[in-house]
Design an enzyme around this catalytic site. Structure first.
Site, short mmCIF file in Angstrom:
data_model
loop_
_atom_site.label_atom_id
_atom_site.label_comp_id
_atom_site.label_asym_id
_atom_site.label_seq_id
_atom_site.Cartn_x
_atom_site.Cartn_y
_atom_site.Cartn_z
N SER A 116 3.51 -1.87 10.37
CA SER A 116 4.96 -1.88 10.60
C SER A 116 5.63 -3.21 10.23
CB SER A 116 5.29 -1.47 12.04
OG SER A 116 4.87 -0.14 12.26
N LYS B 66 0.07 4.24 -0.25
CA LYS B 66 -0.62 5.40 0.33
C LYS B 66 -0.43 6.62 -0.58
CE LYS B 66 -0.18 3.22 4.78
NZ LYS B 66 -0.13 3.35 6.23
N ASN C 59 0.86 -1.18 0.00
CA ASN C 59 0.00 0.00 0.00
C ASN C 59 0.90 1.23 0.00
OD1 ASN C 59 -1.82 2.04 0.53
ND2 ASN C 59 -2.36 1.33 2.60
N HIS D 31 -9.56 1.02 4.90
CA HIS D 31 -8.27 1.26 5.56
C HIS D 31 -8.50 2.22 6.74
CE1 HIS D 31 -4.24 2.57 6.45
NE2 HIS D 31 -3.83 1.47 5.85
N GLU E 263 -6.91 4.65 7.81
CA GLU E 263 -6.72 6.08 7.53
C GLU E 263 -7.99 6.68 6.91
OE1 GLU E 263 -3.02 5.51 5.46
OE2 GLU E 263 -2.11 5.00 7.38
N GLY F 239 2.48 2.45 10.70
CA GLY F 239 3.40 3.57 10.51
C GLY F 239 4.11 4.01 11.78
N GLU G 276 -5.23 -4.92 10.75
CA GLU G 276 -4.22 -3.87 10.92
C GLU G 276 -4.52 -3.07 12.18
OE1 GLU G 276 -2.30 -2.68 6.97
OE2 GLU G 276 -4.20 -1.65 7.04
P1 PGA Z 1 2.85 0.46 7.58
O1 PGA Z 1 1.37 0.60 6.98
O2 PGA Z 1 3.42 -0.83 7.02
O3 PGA Z 1 3.59 1.66 7.08
O4 PGA Z 1 2.73 0.41 9.07
C1 PGA Z 1 0.53 -0.53 6.82
C2 PGA Z 1 -0.78 -0.10 6.24
O5 PGA Z 1 -1.32 0.96 6.61
O6 PGA Z 1 -1.36 -0.82 5.40
#
Ligand code: PGA
Length: 249
Positions: free
Chosen positions: A212, A12, A10, A94, A96, A172, A166
């Site tokens: 992460s 983003k 992803n 997601h 976010e 992140g 997640e």
């Molecule tokens: P990250 O994001 O690997 O940067 O923690 C994972 C995600 O949001 O799918």
């Protein structure tokens, strides 16, 4: 039937035409575990470019989709458009988007249904906040998020859903869930599938972990019986993404 390991990248809201070209060139020339299903999700603007550059063994996913057919929905992308562009998957829900864009469970469920109806696979993201985990509510939250989707889908439709667990506190942050924490929630999700959907869905649905994931922690996580792959954010922009795709080699 063994579940095919699934690794999604992803990107983003990151990247440029040049950097996405470079990431794809690296993936195209790398030796990727042929038993892993690899999917990348660049920003919508670059989906067509990415589809034209990526080797056919790499699938493309949109980071989002709308729940309505083509029409007067400024700024949105339809399932038909994704299909037309040969995009086989979409992320839905997601965190976010749930948190920043205020998408609720029901909207996420409708998007999931629309994607499947139009022939696009759905990578359904679920997960709890830190506050919810500390309050002992993790399993309630993921079950609530899943129940909303189960209301919209027939048991057979789950064959085209990949569930991405997640935990928001791990996204992140560099703070990955422990293998035990991931396995516990994944096993609960599989139990939920067996009880609420069907025995076949429990057996066959891929449940992937995100938050992460790096080339350093992916191998241990991949050994867990209910971890069927990863959804990778930050590390998918780096060459080490290849090591995550190859976590079981
Ligand atoms: P990250 O994001 O690997 O940067 O923690 C994972 C995600 O949001 O799918």
């Amino acid at each position: 039937m063994a579940r095919k390991f699934f690794v999604g990248g992803n990107f983003k809201m990151n990247g440029t035409a040049q950097s996405i070209t470079d990431i794809i060139a690296n993936l195209n020339t790398a030796t990727l575990d042929p038993t892993t299903e690899t999917v990348i999700a660049p920003p919508a603007l670059y989906l067509l470019l990415a589809r034209s550059l990526a080797d056919p063994k790499i699938a493309l996913a949109s980071q989002n989709v709308f729940d309505k057919p083509n029409g007067a929905f400024t700024g949105e992308l339809s399932v038909d458009q994704l299909k037309d562009a040969k995009i086989e998957w979409t992320l839905v829900g997601h965190s976010e988007r749930r948190v920043i864009l205020k998408e609720n469970d029901e909207f996420v469920a409708r998007k999931t249904k629309a994607a499947l109806d139009g022939g696009i696979g759905a990578i359904l993201c679920i997960g709890e906040s830190l506050e919810e985990r500390e309050g002992g509510k993790t399993l309630d939250v993921v079950t609530r998020q899943l129940n909303a989707v189960a209301e919209q889908l027939s048991p057979a439709e789950w064959a085209k859903v990949v569930i991405a667990y997640e935990p928001i506190w791990a996204i992140g942050t560099g703070k990955v869930a422990t293998t035990e924490q991931a396995q516990e929630v994944h096993a609960t999700i599989r139990k939920w599938l067996g009880e609420k959907v069907s025995a076949a869905a429990a057996e066959n649905t891929r449940i992937i972990y995100g938050g992460s994931v790096t080339e350093k922690n992916c191998r241990e996580l991949a050994k867990q019986p209910d971890v069927d792959g990863f959804l990778v954010g930050g590390a998918s922009l780096k060459p080490a993404f290849v090591e995550i795709i190859n976590a079981r080699l």
